[in-house]
Design a protein around this motif. Structure first.
Motif, PDB file in Angstrom:
ATOM      1  N   ASP A   6       0.833  -1.201   0.000  1.00  0.00           N
ATOM      2  CA  ASP A   6       0.000   0.000   0.000  1.00  0.00           C
ATOM      3  C   ASP A   6       0.868   1.251   0.000  1.00  0.00           C
ATOM      4  O   ASP A   6       0.588   2.225  -0.686  1.00  0.00           O
ATOM      5  CB  ASP A   6      -0.920   0.005   1.232  1.00  0.00           C
ATOM      6  N   LEU A   7       1.923   1.169   0.808  1.00  0.00           N
ATOM      7  CA  LEU A   7       2.843   2.303   0.920  1.00  0.00           C
ATOM      8  C   LEU A   7       3.537   2.549  -0.422  1.00  0.00           C
ATOM      9  O   LEU A   7       3.640   3.679  -0.893  1.00  0.00           O
ATOM     10  CB  LEU A   7       3.892   1.981   1.994  1.00  0.00           C
ATOM     11  N   LEU A   8       3.950   1.456  -1.037  1.00  0.00           N
ATOM     12  CA  LEU A   8       4.606   1.536  -2.339  1.00  0.00           C
ATOM     13  C   LEU A   8       3.640   2.119  -3.373  1.00  0.00           C
ATOM     14  O   LEU A   8       3.992   2.994  -4.167  1.00  0.00           O
ATOM     15  CB  LEU A   8       5.055   0.134  -2.765  1.00  0.00           C
ATOM     16  N   ASP A   9       2.388   1.655  -3.301  1.00  0.00           N
ATOM     17  CA  ASP A   9       1.340   2.116  -4.197  1.00  0.00           C
ATOM     18  C   ASP A   9       1.126   3.626  -4.047  1.00  0.00           C
ATOM     19  O   ASP A   9       1.032   4.360  -5.026  1.00  0.00           O
ATOM     20  CB  ASP A   9       0.047   1.364  -3.842  1.00  0.00           C
ATOM     21  N   ASP A  10       1.088   4.070  -2.781  1.00  0.00           N
ATOM     22  CA  ASP A  10       0.911   5.497  -2.506  1.00  0.00           C
ATOM     23  C   ASP A  10       2.086   6.301  -3.042  1.00  0.00           C
ATOM     24  O   ASP A  10       1.917   7.396  -3.569  1.00  0.00           O
ATOM     25  CB  ASP A  10       0.774   5.746  -0.995  1.00  0.00           C
ATOM     26  N   PHE A  11       3.261   5.730  -2.897  1.00  0.00           N
ATOM     27  CA  PHE A  11       4.468   6.413  -3.355  1.00  0.00           C
ATOM     28  C   PHE A  11       4.441   6.569  -4.878  1.00  0.00           C
ATOM     29  O   PHE A  11       4.710   7.631  -5.426  1.00  0.00           O
ATOM     30  CB  PHE A  11       5.710   5.628  -2.900  1.00  0.00           C
ATOM     31  N   ILE A  12       4.049   5.480  -5.568  1.00  0.00           N
ATOM     32  CA  ILE A  12       3.960   5.527  -7.041  1.00  0.00           C
ATOM     33  C   ILE A  12       2.899   6.548  -7.469  1.00  0.00           C
ATOM     34  O   ILE A  12       3.103   7.305  -8.410  1.00  0.00           O
ATOM     35  CB  ILE A  12       3.654   4.116  -7.612  1.00  0.00           C
ATOM     36  N   SER A  13       1.783   6.597  -6.708  1.00  0.00           N
ATOM     37  CA  SER A  13       0.717   7.559  -7.034  1.00  0.00           C
ATOM     38  C   SER A  13       1.206   8.997  -6.896  1.00  0.00           C
ATOM     39  O   SER A  13       0.727   9.891  -7.582  1.00  0.00           O
ATOM     40  CB  SER A  13      -0.491   7.374  -6.126  1.00  0.00           C
ATOM     41  N   LEU A  15       4.263   9.962  -7.526  1.00  0.00           N
ATOM     42  CA  LEU A  15       5.107  10.241  -8.691  1.00  0.00           C
ATOM     43  C   LEU A  15       4.290  10.313  -9.973  1.00  0.00           C
ATOM     44  O   LEU A  15       4.505  11.150 -10.821  1.00  0.00           O
ATOM     45  CB  LEU A  15       6.186   9.155  -8.837  1.00  0.00           C
ATOM     46  N   PHE A  16       3.347   9.381 -10.099  1.00  0.00           N
ATOM     47  CA  PHE A  16       2.496   9.327 -11.284  1.00  0.00           C
ATOM     48  C   PHE A  16       1.035   9.360 -10.838  1.00  0.00           C
ATOM     49  O   PHE A  16       0.405   8.316 -10.749  1.00  0.00           O
ATOM     50  CB  PHE A  16       2.752   8.042 -12.082  1.00  0.00           C
ATOM     51  N   PRO A  17       0.520  10.552 -10.557  1.00  0.00           N
ATOM     52  CA  PRO A  17      -0.850  10.605 -10.047  1.00  0.00           C
ATOM     53  C   PRO A  17      -1.865  10.084 -11.068  1.00  0.00           C
ATOM     54  O   PRO A  17      -1.748  10.377 -12.256  1.00  0.00           O
ATOM     55  CB  PRO A  17      -1.061  12.095  -9.765  1.00  0.00           C
ATOM     56  N   ARG A  18      -2.788   9.281 -10.603  1.00  0.00           N
ATOM     57  CA  ARG A  18      -3.875   8.811 -11.465  1.00  0.00           C
ATOM     58  C   ARG A  18      -5.028   9.781 -11.274  1.00  0.00           C
ATOM     59  O   ARG A  18      -5.471  10.007 -10.142  1.00  0.00           O
ATOM     60  CB  ARG A  18      -4.308   7.399 -11.063  1.00  0.00           C
ATOM     61  N   LEU A  19      -5.483  10.363 -12.380  1.00  0.00           N
ATOM     62  CA  LEU A  19      -6.530  11.372 -12.276  1.00  0.00           C
ATOM     63  C   LEU A  19      -7.828  10.866 -12.883  1.00  0.00           C
ATOM     64  O   LEU A  19      -7.818  10.087 -13.828  1.00  0.00           O
ATOM     65  CB  LEU A  19      -6.091  12.657 -12.995  1.00  0.00           C
ATOM     66  N   CYS A  20      -8.935  11.345 -12.333  1.00  0.00           N
ATOM     67  CA  CYS A  20     -10.264  10.998 -12.854  1.00  0.00           C
ATOM     68  C   CYS A  20     -10.442  11.649 -14.221  1.00  0.00           C
ATOM     69  O   CYS A  20     -10.147  12.828 -14.396  1.00  0.00           O
ATOM     70  CB  CYS A  20     -11.331  11.486 -11.884  1.00  0.00           C
ATOM     71  N   TYR A  21     -10.934  10.868 -15.205  1.00  0.00           N
ATOM     72  CA  TYR A  21     -11.134  11.396 -16.551  1.00  0.00           C
ATOM     73  C   TYR A  21     -12.389  12.270 -16.658  1.00  0.00           C
ATOM     74  O   TYR A  21     -12.622  12.892 -17.677  1.00  0.00           O
ATOM     75  CB  TYR A  21     -11.200  10.249 -17.566  1.00  0.00           C
ATOM     76  N   GLY A  22     -13.173  12.301 -15.608  1.00  0.00           N
ATOM     77  CA  GLY A  22     -14.375  13.137 -15.636  1.00  0.00           C
ATOM     78  C   GLY A  22     -14.141  14.511 -15.044  1.00  0.00           C
ATOM     79  O   GLY A  22     -14.657  15.515 -15.543  1.00  0.00           O
ATOM     80  N   CYS A  23     -13.352  14.586 -13.953  1.00  0.00           N
ATOM     81  CA  CYS A  23     -13.200  15.855 -13.240  1.00  0.00           C
ATOM     82  C   CYS A  23     -11.753  16.259 -12.984  1.00  0.00           C
ATOM     83  O   CYS A  23     -11.491  17.392 -12.587  1.00  0.00           O
ATOM     84  CB  CYS A  23     -13.956  15.804 -11.908  1.00  0.00           C
ATOM     85  N   ASN A  25      -9.743  15.197 -10.673  1.00  0.00           N
ATOM     86  CA  ASN A  25      -9.286  14.994  -9.286  1.00  0.00           C
ATOM     87  C   ASN A  25      -8.489  13.691  -9.167  1.00  0.00           C
ATOM     88  O   ASN A  25      -8.652  12.783  -9.988  1.00  0.00           O
ATOM     89  CB  ASN A  25     -10.487  14.944  -8.327  1.00  0.00           C
ATOM     90  N   HIS A  26      -7.668  13.621  -8.120  1.00  0.00           N
ATOM     91  CA  HIS A  26      -6.886  12.412  -7.886  1.00  0.00           C
ATOM     92  C   HIS A  26      -7.818  11.237  -7.592  1.00  0.00           C
ATOM     93  O   HIS A  26      -8.793  11.378  -6.864  1.00  0.00           O
ATOM     94  CB  HIS A  26      -5.941  12.610  -6.694  1.00  0.00           C
ATOM     95  N   LEU A  27      -7.470  10.073  -8.164  1.00  0.00           N
ATOM     96  CA  LEU A  27      -8.259   8.873  -7.890  1.00  0.00           C
ATOM     97  C   LEU A  27      -7.746   8.218  -6.612  1.00  0.00           C
ATOM     98  O   LEU A  27      -6.539   8.216  -6.351  1.00  0.00           O
ATOM     99  CB  LEU A  27      -8.127   7.886  -9.050  1.00  0.00           C
ATOM    100  N   LEU A  28      -8.653   7.680  -5.827  1.00  0.00           N
ATOM    101  CA  LEU A  28      -8.265   6.917  -4.651  1.00  0.00           C
ATOM    102  C   LEU A  28      -7.822   5.523  -5.098  1.00  0.00           C
ATOM    103  O   LEU A  28      -8.066   5.108  -6.234  1.00  0.00           O
ATOM    104  CB  LEU A  28      -9.443   6.808  -3.677  1.00  0.00           C
TER     105      LEU A  28
END
Ligand SMILES: [Zn+2]
Length: 233
Positions: A6-13, A15-23, A25-28
């Motif tokens: 989870d920590l690794l996942d958060d760290f990658i996010s 560096l490479f934020p995943r954003l919502c294609y509708g608005c 905002n950052h995706l959870l």
């Protein structure tokens, strides 16, 4: 160990934020493509519950459509418009199948798809399809098919004329622009079938009208129509 991932996942996010294609905002962590807020706030037309809805009325006196509906409204800056834009012009095909599934479930549970035999996506001209790499209506149809169990038929209706962009045309111009540009190579595929025509956005309805008039020439054919969004003129 899960904590570590989870920590690794958060760290990658980070560096490479995943954003919502509708608005935007950052995706959870548990969200994909479209955030929960977009799922909730994208306005639904609920036209599938109302036989004489504005999309159905578009075709009155033009062609015989059994049922017509659209998932949402296509407005400037609206989330559904952003999603469709990302699908069509940024090639994020997963958006199309995801929205197709969401709408497919709504349509199926309300009985809208009852009696319908096959799905036909509004075809693109082969040149346009080649340039884009895909037909967005086909992608949406695949999502619809996955939840409704209906088959998608892509070889029954073909587009023979490459028309200019529709964006700045008047309704009359658009109508003449799409008149007689579709063709049915083998009528046997659709004879006697109730067809669900699928488009991404319905504006004047002239493209659908042109498709429907071609399909309705075949004996026993019925046509219903759906789109992801309706652009109120
Ligand atoms: Zn969002």
């Amino acid at each position: 160990m899960n904590y570590f991932y989870d920590l690794l996942d958060d760290f990658i996010s980070l560096l490479f934020p995943r954003l919502c294609y509708g608005c935007g905002n950052h995706l959870l962590r548990n969200e994909k493509l479209i955030c929960t807020e977009c799922y909730v706030v994208i306005p639904r037309t609920n036209y599938h519950l109302e036989h004489e809805n504005p999309v159905a009325q578009l075709f009155w006196g033009r062609c015989l459509i059994e049922r017509a509906a659209a998932f949402s409204y296509y407005n400037k800056g609206s989330r559904i418009r952003n999603l469709i834009h990302n699908l069509k012009y940024h090639g994020i095909k997963e958006i199309g199948s995801e929205l197709g599934k969401i709408y497919g479930l709504i349509l199926k549970s309300s009985g809208f798809t009852t009696g319908i035999d096959i799905i036909i996506p509004v075809p693109l001209h082969p040149t346009k399809k080649r340039n884009r790499g895909f037909n967005q209506s086909e992608i949406i149809s695949e999502g619809l098919a996955a939840v409704s169990g209906l088959a998608v038929v892509t070889n029954a209706l073909i587009r023979t004329t490459l028309s200019a962009t529709q964006t700045r045309r008047s309704r009359y111009d658009r109508w003449t622009n799409v008149e007689g540009i579709f063709n049915i190579p083998d009528p046997e595929i659709i004879r006697g079938r109730h067809i669900l025509l699928v488009d991404d956005v319905i504006t004047t309805g002239s493209t659908i009208e042109s498709c429907a008039n071609e399909l309705l020439k075949i004996e026993g054919v019925k046509v219903s129509v759906i789109a992801l969004a309706y652009a109120v003129m």
